[in-house]
Design a protein around this motif. Structure first.
Motif, PDB file in Angstrom:
ATOM      1  N   LYS A 133       0.835  -1.213   0.000  1.00  0.00           N
ATOM      2  CA  LYS A 133       0.000   0.000   0.000  1.00  0.00           C
ATOM      3  C   LYS A 133       0.867   1.260   0.000  1.00  0.00           C
ATOM      4  O   LYS A 133       0.568   2.219  -0.704  1.00  0.00           O
ATOM      5  CB  LYS A 133      -0.943  -0.004   1.197  1.00  0.00           C
ATOM      6  N   VAL A 171       1.012   4.215  -2.769  1.00  0.00           N
ATOM      7  CA  VAL A 171       0.874   5.638  -2.465  1.00  0.00           C
ATOM      8  C   VAL A 171       1.928   6.427  -3.240  1.00  0.00           C
ATOM      9  O   VAL A 171       1.627   7.439  -3.878  1.00  0.00           O
ATOM     10  CB  VAL A 171       0.996   5.919  -0.940  1.00  0.00           C
ATOM     11  N   ILE A 187       1.110   6.290  -7.053  1.00  0.00           N
ATOM     12  CA  ILE A 187      -0.029   7.141  -7.408  1.00  0.00           C
ATOM     13  C   ILE A 187       0.354   8.616  -7.289  1.00  0.00           C
ATOM     14  O   ILE A 187      -0.054   9.443  -8.111  1.00  0.00           O
ATOM     15  CB  ILE A 187      -1.262   6.788  -6.548  1.00  0.00           C
ATOM     16  N   ILE A 246      -6.074  10.837  -7.909  1.00  0.00           N
ATOM     17  CA  ILE A 246      -7.314  10.475  -7.232  1.00  0.00           C
ATOM     18  C   ILE A 246      -8.414  11.340  -7.831  1.00  0.00           C
ATOM     19  O   ILE A 246      -8.256  12.554  -7.943  1.00  0.00           O
ATOM     20  CB  ILE A 246      -7.217  10.752  -5.720  1.00  0.00           C
ATOM     21  N   VAL A 270      -9.426   5.781  -8.339  1.00  0.00           N
ATOM     22  CA  VAL A 270      -7.990   6.043  -8.301  1.00  0.00           C
ATOM     23  C   VAL A 270      -7.434   5.544  -9.622  1.00  0.00           C
ATOM     24  O   VAL A 270      -7.782   4.449 -10.070  1.00  0.00           O
ATOM     25  CB  VAL A 270      -7.315   5.287  -7.127  1.00  0.00           C
ATOM     26  N   TYR A 290      -9.226   4.327  -1.069  1.00  0.00           N
ATOM     27  CA  TYR A 290      -9.424   5.738  -1.425  1.00  0.00           C
ATOM     28  C   TYR A 290      -9.224   6.612  -0.182  1.00  0.00           C
ATOM     29  O   TYR A 290      -8.480   7.601  -0.207  1.00  0.00           O
ATOM     30  CB  TYR A 290     -10.833   5.900  -2.001  1.00  0.00           C
ATOM     31  N   TYR A 315      -7.619   5.732   2.533  1.00  0.00           N
ATOM     32  CA  TYR A 315      -6.228   5.526   2.954  1.00  0.00           C
ATOM     33  C   TYR A 315      -5.297   6.512   2.232  1.00  0.00           C
ATOM     34  O   TYR A 315      -4.400   7.089   2.841  1.00  0.00           O
ATOM     35  CB  TYR A 315      -5.831   4.076   2.662  1.00  0.00           C
ATOM     36  N   LEU A 316      -5.522   6.723   0.945  1.00  0.00           N
ATOM     37  CA  LEU A 316      -4.697   7.647   0.169  1.00  0.00           C
ATOM     38  C   LEU A 316      -4.814   9.073   0.697  1.00  0.00           C
ATOM     39  O   LEU A 316      -3.813   9.779   0.803  1.00  0.00           O
ATOM     40  CB  LEU A 316      -5.070   7.592  -1.315  1.00  0.00           C
ATOM     41  N   LEU A 373      -2.329  12.355   0.027  1.00  0.00           N
ATOM     42  CA  LEU A 373      -2.601  12.634  -1.386  1.00  0.00           C
ATOM     43  C   LEU A 373      -3.851  13.500  -1.508  1.00  0.00           C
ATOM     44  O   LEU A 373      -4.739  13.445  -0.662  1.00  0.00           O
ATOM     45  CB  LEU A 373      -2.777  11.341  -2.179  1.00  0.00           C
ATOM     46  N   TYR A 393       7.423   3.542  -0.126  1.00  0.00           N
ATOM     47  CA  TYR A 393       6.890   4.787  -0.684  1.00  0.00           C
ATOM     48  C   TYR A 393       7.903   5.414  -1.651  1.00  0.00           C
ATOM     49  O   TYR A 393       7.541   5.823  -2.753  1.00  0.00           O
ATOM     50  CB  TYR A 393       6.551   5.763   0.453  1.00  0.00           C
TER      51      TYR A 393
END
Length: 135
Positions: free
Chosen positions: A36, A40, A43, A49, A55, A101, A103-104, A109, A131
């Motif tokens: 994850k 992040v 993305i 987003i 996403v 979504y 979490y981002l 973000l 990351y």
């Protein structure tokens, strides 16, 4: 110049995934969290987003796009669509997962096509490698 530059990208991705533990069993909560955090970063650099809950991840490399889609499936994240966007000249993955979504957003973000800044997530430095590799 190498004859198959895509091969070097695949080797680099696999090295990076192995380095952060993504090639291990995905039932391990720590590895899911690493994936994850990697997403992040990915993305933040190569995605966005949308306001409607989607996403999007965009990549020129079709093989890499399929690797990411496979990783998402392994952690039970629903890929809504995977397609080639001719106008942008990239492959896109659209994800619709309300928990991810949120979490981002929790990771810093912001919604929208492009933001003028990337804010790194507030995590311990020893957990930042996935990351950073994602970016």
């Amino acid at each position: 110049k190498p004859r198959k530059p895509w091969l070097w990208r695949v080797v680099l991705y696999m090295f990076a995934f192995n380095l952060i533990g993504l090639c291990r069993v995905f039932e391990d909560e720590e590895n899911v969290e690493k994936l994850k955090l990697y997403l992040v970063g990915l993305i933040a650099a190569d995605g966005h987003i949308e306001q409607n809950g989607y996403v999007t991840i965009a990549q020129k490399d079709k093989r890499f796009t399929y690797v990411i889609a496979d990783l998402l499936a392994r952690i039970n994240m629903k890929v809504s669509s995977l397609f080639y966007d001719k106008s942008a000249g990239v492959w896109k993955i659209k994800i619709r997962d309300p928990v991810f979504y949120r979490y981002l957003f929790d990771m810093g973000l912001i919604a929208g096509r492009k933001c003028d800044r990337i804010v790194p997530p507030k995590i311990k430095p020893e957990k930042a490698l996935p990351y950073i590799i994602g970016i």
